[in-house]
Design a protein around this motif. Structure first.
Motif, mmCIF file in Angstrom:
data_model
loop_
_atom_site.group_PDB
_atom_site.id
_atom_site.type_symbol
_atom_site.label_atom_id
_atom_site.label_comp_id
_atom_site.label_asym_id
_atom_site.label_seq_id
_atom_site.Cartn_x
_atom_site.Cartn_y
_atom_site.Cartn_z
ATOM 1 N N UNK A 194 -5.108 3.238 -0.936
ATOM 2 C CA UNK A 194 -5.214 4.660 -0.600
ATOM 3 C C UNK A 194 -6.543 5.225 -1.085
ATOM 4 N N UNK A 195 -6.953 4.866 -2.302
ATOM 5 C CA UNK A 195 -8.216 5.372 -2.856
ATOM 6 C C UNK A 195 -9.416 4.816 -2.099
ATOM 7 N N UNK A 222 -11.114 -5.114 0.694
ATOM 8 C CA UNK A 222 -11.535 -4.661 2.016
ATOM 9 C C UNK A 222 -10.480 -3.952 2.832
ATOM 10 N N UNK A 223 -9.276 -3.781 2.292
ATOM 11 C CA UNK A 223 -8.198 -3.184 3.084
ATOM 12 C C UNK A 223 -8.252 -1.661 3.050
ATOM 13 N N UNK A 224 -8.092 -1.060 4.223
ATOM 14 C CA UNK A 224 -7.997 0.391 4.355
ATOM 15 C C UNK A 224 -6.827 0.727 5.268
ATOM 16 N N UNK A 225 -6.435 1.991 5.258
ATOM 17 C CA UNK A 225 -5.314 2.446 6.083
ATOM 18 C C UNK A 225 -5.880 3.114 7.334
ATOM 19 N N UNK A 226 -5.398 2.688 8.495
ATOM 20 C CA UNK A 226 -5.894 3.258 9.751
ATOM 21 C C UNK A 226 -4.740 3.768 10.602
ATOM 22 N N UNK A 227 -5.066 4.745 11.428
ATOM 23 C CA UNK A 227 -4.123 5.251 12.428
ATOM 24 C C UNK A 227 -4.837 5.229 13.772
ATOM 25 N N UNK A 252 2.221 -2.721 1.038
ATOM 26 C CA UNK A 252 2.089 -2.340 2.447
ATOM 27 C C UNK A 252 3.314 -1.560 2.916
ATOM 28 N N UNK A 253 4.488 -1.954 2.466
ATOM 29 C CA UNK A 253 5.707 -1.204 2.807
ATOM 30 C C UNK A 253 5.661 0.202 2.215
ATOM 31 N N UNK A 254 5.149 0.302 0.998
ATOM 32 C CA UNK A 254 5.022 1.613 0.346
ATOM 33 C C UNK A 254 4.092 2.513 1.152
ATOM 34 N N UNK A 255 2.931 1.982 1.498
ATOM 35 C CA UNK A 255 1.946 2.777 2.246
ATOM 36 C C UNK A 255 2.469 3.182 3.612
ATOM 37 N N UNK A 256 3.148 2.285 4.279
ATOM 38 C CA UNK A 256 3.647 2.590 5.633
ATOM 39 C C UNK A 256 4.835 3.546 5.602
#
Length: 295
Positions: free
Chosen positions: A80-81, A131-136, A279-283
């Motif tokens: 998230x950060x 390198x992981x980020x959250x995308x929509x 990943x489950x938490x973020x989603x």
């Protein structure tokens, strides 16, 4: 003989020419294939510091989330950060307006005897989410987060000025009450001080709530205030509050801590305790998103 000699000279010249023409292309391909060092511009004390992204993320987790949390909760915070700072084009300050960052000396003070243990733990979370980020829909999201909810997160448009976002909507976050030791807070104001703050009198009426239970509108004297305005004016923990009148004061009782939009840190801790991965938490907290590689 001269013909053979000239042919050899010509071939040698052609070889040298092709070598120097081709060599930069090989170097470019190798360079582009490497992961470049990414720096974050962080404004601290009116000076801008260039900090390596991984070092920045280490300092942010130190400043924003208890490092005693489960590793999967810390991973969720790291992603998230990282997403948040990319959404700000790698330019932030060192306040709660963006993300609080602690340098190594402050980390030592904050973590004390756990310094080495916590540092390695957070570095592990950073490495394992590299390198992981959250995308929509292919775009980097605005990865808002906060300490704990009142039991539900909040629609972004209900707190911040702006349009709704399909990934920042109210979801269940019942874990907060169990895992946040300061879920319930009280703040007391004398009647005299409240009268001074609200132009000579303090007569209130709560007009409406959001479905999450947070206050939407409260009328004080003849003026309407949003729950956010009241929270900021009185520096309350959240905009979910009740008011209890005493003989010479009012007590504001709040649930949760923070604006309530996006990832709940104590909610993440509760989910991690129950076996959910990051990943489950973020989603859960960011609906309809994907976890993508930024490189």
């Amino acid at each position: 003989m001269k013909t053979i000699f000239y042919k050899l000279i010509l071939c040698l010249a052609l070889f040298i020419t092709l070598f120097f023409l081709y060599k930069p292309q090989i170097n470019n391909k190798i360079y582009k294939g490497k992961e470049k060092d990414v720096y974050v511009s962080v404004e601290m004390n009116q000076e801008v510091h260039q900090i390596l992204l991984d070092d920045y993320l280490l300092g942010v987790v130190a400043g924003e989330m208890p490092a005693s949390f489960e590793l999967e909760a810390i991973k969720a915070q790291v992603v998230a950060s990282r997403t948040f700072v990319y959404s700000r084009l790698l330019s932030v300050d060192n306040t709660t307006n963006t993300q609080v960052y602690l340098d190594d000396e402050k980390m030592k003070v904050s973590w004390n005897e756990h310094y080495e243990e916590y540092k390695e733990k957070v570095k592990k979370a950073i490495k394992e989410t590299k390198g992981e980020i959250i995308t929509y829909q292919g775009e980097c999201i605005s990865a808002l987060f906060y300490s704990s909810s009142n039991g539900k997160s909040e629609n972004v448009e209900n707190y911040f000025i702006g349009s709704a976002k399909p990934y920042l909507v109210s979801v269940d976050s019942h874990w907060d009450e169990s895992y946040d030791p300061h879920f319930l807070k009280e703040k007391e104001f004398s009647k005299t001080s409240l009268k001074q703050m609200f132009n000579g009198s303090f007569n209130y009426q709560i007009l409406s709530y959001y479905p999450s239970g947070r206050i939407q509108t409260i009328k004080i004297n003849n003026q309407n205030y949003t729950g956010r305005q009241m929270r900021e004016k009185l520096q309350l923990a959240s905009s979910d509050f009740t008011i209890v009148e005493k003989s010479d004061s009012y007590v504001f009782k709040t649930k949760g801590s923070g604006h309530g939009v996006g990832l709940s840190q104590y909610g993440a801790q509760g989910m991690a305790k129950e076996g959910y991965d990051y990943q489950q938490i973020l989603k859960h907290y960011y609906q309809g998103v994907e976890i993508s590689k930024n490189n």
